[in-house]
Design a protein around this motif. Sequence first.
Motif, PDB file in Angstrom:
ATOM      1  N   PRO A 187       0.834  -1.203   0.000  1.00 37.34           N
ATOM      2  CA  PRO A 187       0.000   0.000   0.000  1.00 37.34           C
ATOM      3  C   PRO A 187       0.874   1.261   0.000  1.00 37.34           C
ATOM      4  N   THR A 188       0.418   2.280  -0.720  1.00 36.19           N
ATOM      5  CA  THR A 188       1.286   3.451  -0.897  1.00 36.19           C
ATOM      6  C   THR A 188       0.673   4.755  -0.393  1.00 36.19           C
ATOM      7  N   THR A 189      -0.493   4.682   0.245  1.00 34.95           N
ATOM      8  CA  THR A 189      -1.084   5.895   0.819  1.00 34.95           C
ATOM      9  C   THR A 189      -1.219   5.682   2.327  1.00 34.95           C
ATOM     10  N   VAL A 190      -1.448   6.781   3.043  1.00 34.92           N
ATOM     11  CA  VAL A 190      -1.638   6.651   4.493  1.00 34.92           C
ATOM     12  C   VAL A 190      -2.834   5.742   4.766  1.00 34.92           C
ATOM     13  N   LEU A 191      -3.935   6.006   4.058  1.00 36.68           N
ATOM     14  CA  LEU A 191      -5.157   5.234   4.328  1.00 36.68           C
ATOM     15  C   LEU A 191      -4.976   3.745   4.033  1.00 36.68           C
ATOM     16  N   SER A 192      -4.305   3.438   2.947  1.00 39.59           N
ATOM     17  CA  SER A 192      -4.163   2.013   2.629  1.00 39.59           C
ATOM     18  C   SER A 192      -3.131   1.353   3.547  1.00 39.59           C
ATOM     19  N   GLN A 193      -2.161   2.122   4.038  1.00 43.31           N
ATOM     20  CA  GLN A 193      -1.188   1.517   4.965  1.00 43.31           C
ATOM     21  C   GLN A 193      -1.765   1.351   6.358  1.00 43.31           C
ATOM     22  N   ASN A 194      -2.642   2.281   6.768  1.00 46.65           N
ATOM     23  CA  ASN A 194      -3.116   2.189   8.158  1.00 46.65           C
ATOM     24  C   ASN A 194      -4.468   1.499   8.276  1.00 46.65           C
ATOM     25  N   SER A 228     -10.783 -11.652   0.594  1.00 48.81           N
ATOM     26  CA  SER A 228      -9.627 -12.521   0.282  1.00 48.81           C
ATOM     27  C   SER A 228      -8.365 -11.966   0.912  1.00 48.81           C
ATOM     28  N   PRO A 229      -7.945 -12.610   2.002  1.00 54.17           N
ATOM     29  CA  PRO A 229      -6.746 -12.159   2.697  1.00 54.17           C
ATOM     30  C   PRO A 229      -5.520 -12.250   1.786  1.00 54.17           C
ATOM     31  N   PRO A 230      -4.613 -11.271   1.901  1.00 57.56           N
ATOM     32  CA  PRO A 230      -3.382 -11.324   1.106  1.00 57.56           C
ATOM     33  C   PRO A 230      -2.413 -12.351   1.674  1.00 57.56           C
ATOM     34  N   CYS A 231      -1.331 -12.612   0.951  1.00 64.24           N
ATOM     35  CA  CYS A 231      -0.255 -13.486   1.462  1.00 64.24           C
ATOM     36  C   CYS A 231       0.716 -12.702   2.321  1.00 64.24           C
ATOM     37  N   ALA A 232       0.863 -11.441   2.008  1.00 69.29           N
ATOM     38  CA  ALA A 232       1.767 -10.577   2.782  1.00 69.29           C
ATOM     39  C   ALA A 232       1.422  -9.131   2.465  1.00 69.29           C
ATOM     40  N   VAL A 233       1.744  -8.263   3.421  1.00 72.65           N
ATOM     41  CA  VAL A 233       1.550  -6.819   3.222  1.00 72.65           C
ATOM     42  C   VAL A 233       2.861  -6.138   3.599  1.00 72.65           C
ATOM     43  N   ILE A 234       3.273  -5.189   2.772  1.00 76.10           N
ATOM     44  CA  ILE A 234       4.499  -4.440   3.095  1.00 76.10           C
ATOM     45  C   ILE A 234       4.178  -2.954   3.094  1.00 76.10           C
ATOM     46  N   ASP A 235       4.211  -2.342   4.268  1.00 77.63           N
ATOM     47  CA  ASP A 235       3.991  -0.894   4.408  1.00 77.63           C
ATOM     48  C   ASP A 235       5.341  -0.192   4.313  1.00 77.63           C
ATOM     49  N   ASP A 236       5.497   0.620   3.290  1.00 82.04           N
ATOM     50  CA  ASP A 236       6.786   1.272   3.033  1.00 82.04           C
ATOM     51  C   ASP A 236       6.616   2.788   3.183  1.00 82.04           C
ATOM     52  N   ILE A 237       7.239   3.356   4.193  1.00 83.65           N
ATOM     53  CA  ILE A 237       7.083   4.792   4.477  1.00 83.65           C
ATOM     54  C   ILE A 237       7.628   5.661   3.333  1.00 83.65           C
ATOM     55  N   ALA A 238       8.541   5.111   2.520  1.00 83.68           N
ATOM     56  CA  ALA A 238       9.110   5.902   1.417  1.00 83.68           C
ATOM     57  C   ALA A 238       8.012   6.369   0.454  1.00 83.68           C
ATOM     58  N   PHE A 239       6.969   5.538   0.278  1.00 82.58           N
ATOM     59  CA  PHE A 239       5.901   5.937  -0.644  1.00 82.58           C
ATOM     60  C   PHE A 239       5.128   7.146  -0.109  1.00 82.58           C
ATOM     61  N   ILE A 240       5.048   7.238   1.207  1.00 81.64           N
ATOM     62  CA  ILE A 240       4.268   8.338   1.786  1.00 81.64           C
ATOM     63  C   ILE A 240       4.938   9.696   1.481  1.00 81.64           C
ATOM     64  N   ARG A 241       6.254   9.668   1.283  1.00 82.09           N
ATOM     65  CA  ARG A 241       6.966  10.942   1.023  1.00 82.09           C
ATOM     66  C   ARG A 241       6.506  11.600  -0.267  1.00 82.09           C
ATOM     67  N   THR A 242       6.004  10.800  -1.233  1.00 81.82           N
ATOM     68  CA  THR A 242       5.609  11.423  -2.509  1.00 81.82           C
ATOM     69  C   THR A 242       4.089  11.637  -2.587  1.00 81.82           C
ATOM     70  N   LEU A 243       3.401  11.240  -1.547  1.00 85.04           N
ATOM     71  CA  LEU A 243       1.936  11.343  -1.573  1.00 85.04           C
ATOM     72  C   LEU A 243       1.512  12.806  -1.405  1.00 85.04           C
ATOM     73  N   PRO A 244       0.580  13.290  -2.247  1.00 86.74           N
ATOM     74  CA  PRO A 244       0.113  14.678  -2.067  1.00 86.74           C
ATOM     75  C   PRO A 244      -0.449  14.900  -0.659  1.00 86.74           C
ATOM     76  N   GLU A 245      -0.289  16.136  -0.175  1.00 85.02           N
ATOM     77  CA  GLU A 245      -0.695  16.468   1.200  1.00 85.02           C
ATOM     78  C   GLU A 245      -2.146  16.103   1.483  1.00 85.02           C
ATOM     79  N   ARG A 246      -3.002  16.343   0.502  1.00 79.91           N
ATOM     80  CA  ARG A 246      -4.431  16.097   0.745  1.00 79.91           C
ATOM     81  C   ARG A 246      -4.687  14.626   1.091  1.00 79.91           C
ATOM     82  N   ASP A 247      -3.996  13.728   0.398  1.00 79.29           N
ATOM     83  CA  ASP A 247      -4.189  12.300   0.677  1.00 79.29           C
ATOM     84  C   ASP A 247      -3.514  11.874   1.975  1.00 79.29           C
ATOM     85  N   ARG A 248      -2.396  12.517   2.291  1.00 75.26           N
ATOM     86  CA  ARG A 248      -1.743  12.189   3.579  1.00 75.26           C
ATOM     87  C   ARG A 248      -2.672  12.549   4.729  1.00 75.26           C
ATOM     88  N   ARG A 249      -3.329  13.691   4.571  1.00 77.21           N
ATOM     89  CA  ARG A 249      -4.211  14.163   5.635  1.00 77.21           C
ATOM     90  C   ARG A 249      -5.455  13.282   5.729  1.00 77.21           C
TER      91      ARG A 249
END
Length: 382
Positions: free
Chosen positions: A146-153, A176-197
């Motif tokens: 997941p690459t947004t705050v909402l999808s990571q949290n 359908s549960p996934p096999c694995a989830v990887i939350d990567d904070i690096a993606f949040i750095r490029t997310l527009p402010e509106r979506d982070r909020r």
Amino acid sequence: MRADREYTQRFSVSYEYPVYFTDDVFETGNPIFATALSRIDPVRAGRSFFVIDEGVIEGRPRLLEQLAEYVEVHPNLELSAPAMVVPGGEGVKGDPRYVEELQRALIDHHVDRHSFVVIVGGGAVLDMAGFAAATCHRGLRTVRIPTTVLSQNDSGVGVKNGINAYGAKNVLGTFSPPCAVIDDIAFIRTLPERDRRAGLAEAIKVALIKDRAFFEWLERSADRLDAFDEDATAEMIRRSAALHLEHIATSGDPFELGSARPLDYGHWAAHKLEILSGHRLRHGEAVAIGMALDARYAVTSGLLPERELMRICGLLERLHLPLFDEALVEADILIGLEEFREHLGGELTIFMLTEIGRGIDVHQMDQGAIESSIRWLDGRYR
Ligand SMILES: NC(=O)c1ccc[n+]([C@@H]2O[C@H](COP(=O)([O-])OP(=O)(O)OC[C@H]3O[C@@H](n4cnc5c(N)ncnc54)[C@H](O)[C@@H]3O)[C@@H](O)[C@H]2O)c1
Ligand SMILES: [Zn+2]
């Protein structure tokens, strides 16, 4: 003579998936992705088909090259085909052509049930691609990045997918549960402010329904979160994801067979507001308004002390989340209540707070009290 018979078929399937938190998952020295796949399937190569959100690539133009380098240095990985890039945002859930194109690609590239569909994107792309993967060959393995705050949290760590159809949100979808989830904070750095909020709303939601201490942490951290301080953001994401995971694992109803749906706090109005506003409102923004509405309603009905409501509204305001939108008064929001009941599939069940961190289910809502709650929000937060 009648010869009725009855057999009882019974089996259970247990699910387990790791959720990793990392920084820069496709940096060649980061072992998490390669290890995650080899842990799931130590024998076969991690044959992967990537689906990537276009917005992510815009934020990280070198991502595809980085991915190729990563696969190159990890011998257990192999790509079934070049990554498929799909548009990000709600539009990708609203047009069935995207599901069809992805299903076609999965079949053309022989992605089988031992391969991995790796989905890199916001909640909308995860939902759409998760649905396409779940319906191909009766369910392909997925790894979610997941690459947004909402999808990571929230959404990315859960068990659901879906698309919008017939004028309603998420009506076509699967558990359908996934096999694995990887939350990567690096993606949040490029997310527009509106979506982070917007994503902060789901952290507030899960704090409100389950964890008063987390709510108090959010209050104490509000200035840092408002300024997108990275340490505070990472902790907010991790704690919110952990609470969502805990709820799914321990509520006794991971696939939502019953009608209780506390994780959907504030969502009956939110889902309708998203549609009524023509998706002008982000999901998280609509949830912020929906929570304010239901908190005011709870005060009006004598369930929640007014000082608790003021703390909730105060936190939403400090985080610059909306508490009101024109769509609340322009259109018939009450239809959302009936649609929510249908989506639950049984008795109307709405979670209402009795205090921050705790609440109860109610099975009816009073129209006059909803309307007066909307007027209250209109008077203060328009
Ligand atoms: N399945 C579930 O359980 C569940 C739960 C909650 C919400 N949802 C769904 O999630 C969706 C909302 O997801 P969202 O808030 O993640 O927004 P989103 O997926 O709509 O993405 C918002 C925008 O951000 C862009 N983007 C994504 N990652 C980026 C990055 N790292 N850098 C730059 N841009 C990036 C996207 O391209 C898009 O334009 C809604 O459809 C909602 O219904 C699903
Ligand atoms: Zn939500």
